[in-house]
Scaffold this motif. Structure first.
Motif, PDB file in Angstrom:
ATOM      1  N   LEU A   1      96.414  32.414  24.799  1.00 32.64           N
ATOM      2  CA  LEU A   1      96.520  33.271  23.611  1.00 32.64           C
ATOM      3  C   LEU A   1      95.317  34.222  23.581  1.00 32.64           C
ATOM      4  O   LEU A   1      94.415  34.092  22.752  1.00 32.64           O
ATOM      5  N   LEU A   2      95.324  35.159  24.500  1.00 33.05           N
ATOM      6  CA  LEU A   2      94.159  36.018  24.689  1.00 33.05           C
ATOM      7  C   LEU A   2      94.019  37.030  23.558  1.00 33.05           C
ATOM      8  O   LEU A   2      95.012  37.547  23.040  1.00 33.05           O
ATOM      9  N   MET A   3      92.794  37.322  23.220  1.00 33.44           N
ATOM     10  CA  MET A   3      92.505  38.357  22.232  1.00 33.44           C
ATOM     11  C   MET A   3      91.176  39.001  22.562  1.00 33.44           C
ATOM     12  O   MET A   3      90.210  38.319  22.932  1.00 33.44           O
ATOM     13  N   ALA A   4      91.134  40.326  22.495  1.00 37.91           N
ATOM     14  CA  ALA A   4      89.876  41.054  22.678  1.00 37.91           C
ATOM     15  C   ALA A   4      89.119  41.038  21.358  1.00 37.91           C
ATOM     16  O   ALA A   4      89.713  41.245  20.295  1.00 37.91           O
ATOM     17  N   ILE A   5      87.812  40.795  21.434  1.00 31.62           N
ATOM     18  CA  ILE A   5      87.008  40.613  20.221  1.00 31.62           C
ATOM     19  C   ILE A   5      85.746  41.453  20.307  1.00 31.62           C
ATOM     20  O   ILE A   5      85.035  41.440  21.318  1.00 31.62           O
ATOM     21  N   GLY A   6      85.464  42.199  19.252  1.00 31.37           N
ATOM     22  CA  GLY A   6      84.207  42.929  19.132  1.00 31.37           C
ATOM     23  C   GLY A   6      83.546  42.595  17.807  1.00 31.37           C
ATOM     24  O   GLY A   6      84.207  42.636  16.764  1.00 31.37           O
ATOM     25  N   LEU A   7      82.281  42.234  17.839  1.00 34.78           N
ATOM     26  CA  LEU A   7      81.529  41.902  16.630  1.00 34.78           C
ATOM     27  C   LEU A   7      80.250  42.730  16.580  1.00 34.78           C
ATOM     28  O   LEU A   7      79.602  42.934  17.606  1.00 34.78           O
ATOM     29  N   GLU A   8      79.882  43.182  15.388  1.00 31.50           N
ATOM     30  CA  GLU A   8      78.636  43.919  15.209  1.00 31.50           C
ATOM     31  C   GLU A   8      78.060  43.628  13.831  1.00 31.50           C
ATOM     32  O   GLU A   8      78.780  43.684  12.826  1.00 31.50           O
ATOM     33  N   SER A   9      76.772  43.311  13.778  1.00 36.62           N
ATOM     34  CA  SER A   9      76.130  42.962  12.513  1.00 36.62           C
ATOM     35  C   SER A   9      75.765  44.205  11.705  1.00 36.62           C
ATOM     36  O   SER A   9      75.381  45.238  12.258  1.00 36.62           O
ATOM     37  N   PHE A  10      75.889  44.073  10.391  1.00 35.29           N
ATOM     38  CA  PHE A  10      75.479  45.118   9.454  1.00 35.29           C
ATOM     39  C   PHE A  10      73.962  45.182   9.403  1.00 35.29           C
ATOM     40  O   PHE A  10      73.284  44.151   9.313  1.00 35.29           O
ATOM     41  N   GLN A  11      73.412  46.400   9.471  1.00 36.02           N
ATOM     42  CA  GLN A  11      71.973  46.600   9.385  1.00 36.02           C
ATOM     43  C   GLN A  11      71.577  46.843   7.931  1.00 36.02           C
ATOM     44  O   GLN A  11      72.039  47.808   7.303  1.00 36.02           O
ATOM     45  N   LEU A  12      70.731  45.961   7.397  1.00 41.18           N
ATOM     46  CA  LEU A  12      70.317  46.085   5.997  1.00 41.18           C
ATOM     47  C   LEU A  12      69.725  47.459   5.710  1.00 41.18           C
ATOM     48  O   LEU A  12      68.981  48.014   6.511  1.00 41.18           O
ATOM     49  N   GLY A  13      70.082  47.991   4.550  1.00 40.97           N
ATOM     50  CA  GLY A  13      69.540  49.270   4.112  1.00 40.97           C
ATOM     51  C   GLY A  13      70.331  50.474   4.563  1.00 40.97           C
ATOM     52  O   GLY A  13      70.001  51.608   4.191  1.00 40.97           O
ATOM     53  N   THR A  14      71.407  50.265   5.317  1.00 42.50           N
ATOM     54  CA  THR A  14      72.173  51.411   5.833  1.00 42.50           C
ATOM     55  C   THR A  14      73.400  51.728   4.992  1.00 42.50           C
ATOM     56  O   THR A  14      74.096  52.702   5.264  1.00 42.50           O
ATOM     57  N   GLY A  15      73.702  50.894   3.991  1.00 39.91           N
ATOM     58  CA  GLY A  15      74.782  51.180   3.061  1.00 39.91           C
ATOM     59  C   GLY A  15      76.159  51.219   3.697  1.00 39.91           C
ATOM     60  O   GLY A  15      76.388  50.670   4.774  1.00 39.91           O
ATOM     61  N   VAL A  16      77.062  51.912   3.008  1.00 40.99           N
ATOM     62  CA  VAL A  16      78.451  51.968   3.474  1.00 40.99           C
ATOM     63  C   VAL A  16      78.539  52.647   4.835  1.00 40.99           C
ATOM     64  O   VAL A  16      79.289  52.213   5.719  1.00 40.99           O
ATOM     65  N   GLU A  17      77.760  53.703   5.034  1.00 45.21           N
ATOM     66  CA  GLU A  17      77.793  54.400   6.322  1.00 45.21           C
ATOM     67  C   GLU A  17      77.402  53.461   7.458  1.00 45.21           C
ATOM     68  O   GLU A  17      77.999  53.496   8.545  1.00 45.21           O
ATOM     69  N   GLY A  18      76.409  52.609   7.204  1.00 40.63           N
ATOM     70  CA  GLY A  18      75.986  51.655   8.221  1.00 40.63           C
ATOM     71  C   GLY A  18      77.060  50.619   8.512  1.00 40.63           C
ATOM     72  O   GLY A  18      77.264  50.219   9.669  1.00 40.63           O
ATOM     73  N   ALA A  19      77.760  50.179   7.457  1.00 38.29           N
ATOM     74  CA  ALA A  19      78.828  49.202   7.654  1.00 38.29           C
ATOM     75  C   ALA A  19      79.984  49.805   8.446  1.00 38.29           C
ATOM     76  O   ALA A  19      80.558  49.155   9.326  1.00 38.29           O
ATOM     77  N   LEU A  20      80.317  51.060   8.140  1.00 38.97           N
ATOM     78  CA  LEU A  20      81.392  51.725   8.879  1.00 38.97           C
ATOM     79  C   LEU A  20      80.985  51.971  10.331  1.00 38.97           C
ATOM     80  O   LEU A  20      81.824  51.898  11.239  1.00 38.97           O
TER      81      LEU A  20
END
Length: 216
Positions: free
Chosen positions: A167-186
């Motif tokens: 049951l293969l799945m490609a996965i990408g994870l990236e941590s939110f950088q504090l202080g970067t707000g919505v733009e940083g999360a996007l």
């Protein structure tokens, strides 16, 4: 079905209650966290719910609102979170054996993610413009921890069999950088998506039967 969206707070009440027990928390942070705690649901814009998985179909315009409270919680407490993108690799191959098989592969993928994430993490929803992709929120993990979690998910998915295939799945994870707000999360979502596509290429090299660009 089109409906007025009410979603549970992205930050769980249990986590907020634990933080509110901290005697060193600032009065301003306490007020803001209590406001989040006592708002059990958030009104969002009209979006569609996915009948197959029960998840919400999330478009790019939905993401800022969905991430807003997660960002607030993280910046008030310093508690990290990671955004994730998951692709059910080879959906076209399963659909070639019948669309009911393809649909079941999507359901199995969601079930797998919900089994292998903690109760306070979230399969946030299904990407509106890609039937085989999903958004995740993983709480309390910085980039190092998130990468270790990603490797565990990959290994477990390779050992999970559906329709005589992993049951293969490609996965990408990236941590939110504090202080970067919505733009940083996007931006974190964008990086996670890039990592997903890089992982998909690795999967195709190991499992070419799922690469629809290869001649049969």
């Amino acid at each position: 079905m089109k409906l007025k969206r009410h979603i549970e707070e992205l930050t769980t009440p249990e986590l907020i209650e634990d933080l509110l027990k901290d005697p060193n928390i600032s009065p301003e942070s306490r007020i803001r966290l209590e406001a989040v705690l006592h708002s059990s649901r958030v009104d969002q814009e009209l979006i569609y719910k996915d009948d197959l998985t029960g998840l919400y179909k999330i478009g790019k315009n939905d993401l800022p609102g969905l991430l807003k409270d997660e960002i607030l919680f993280s910046e008030e407490t310093g508690y990290p979170f990671t955004v994730g993108m998951v692709d059910k690799t080879g959906l076209w191959w399963y659909n070639g054996h019948g669309h009911d098989v393809g649909d079941q592969s999507i359901i199995e993928t969601v079930n797998f993610l919900q089994r292998n994430l903690r109760s306070y993490d979230s399969v946030l929803g299904r990407r509106a413009d890609a039937a085989d992709e999903f958004y995740l929120i993983i709480r309390g993990m910085d980039q190092k921890d998130a990468e270790a979690k990603r490797q565990r998910l990959i290994t477990e998915s390779e050992n999970t069999i559906f329709y005589n295939q992993p049951l293969l799945m490609a996965i990408g994870l990236e941590s939110f950088q504090l202080g970067t707000g919505v733009e940083g999360a996007l931006e974190a979502v964008k990086i996670a998506d890039k990592k997903l596509n890089e992982h998909k290429i690795e999967i195709y090299k190991k499992h070419p039967q799922f690469d629809k660009t290869k001649p049969r």
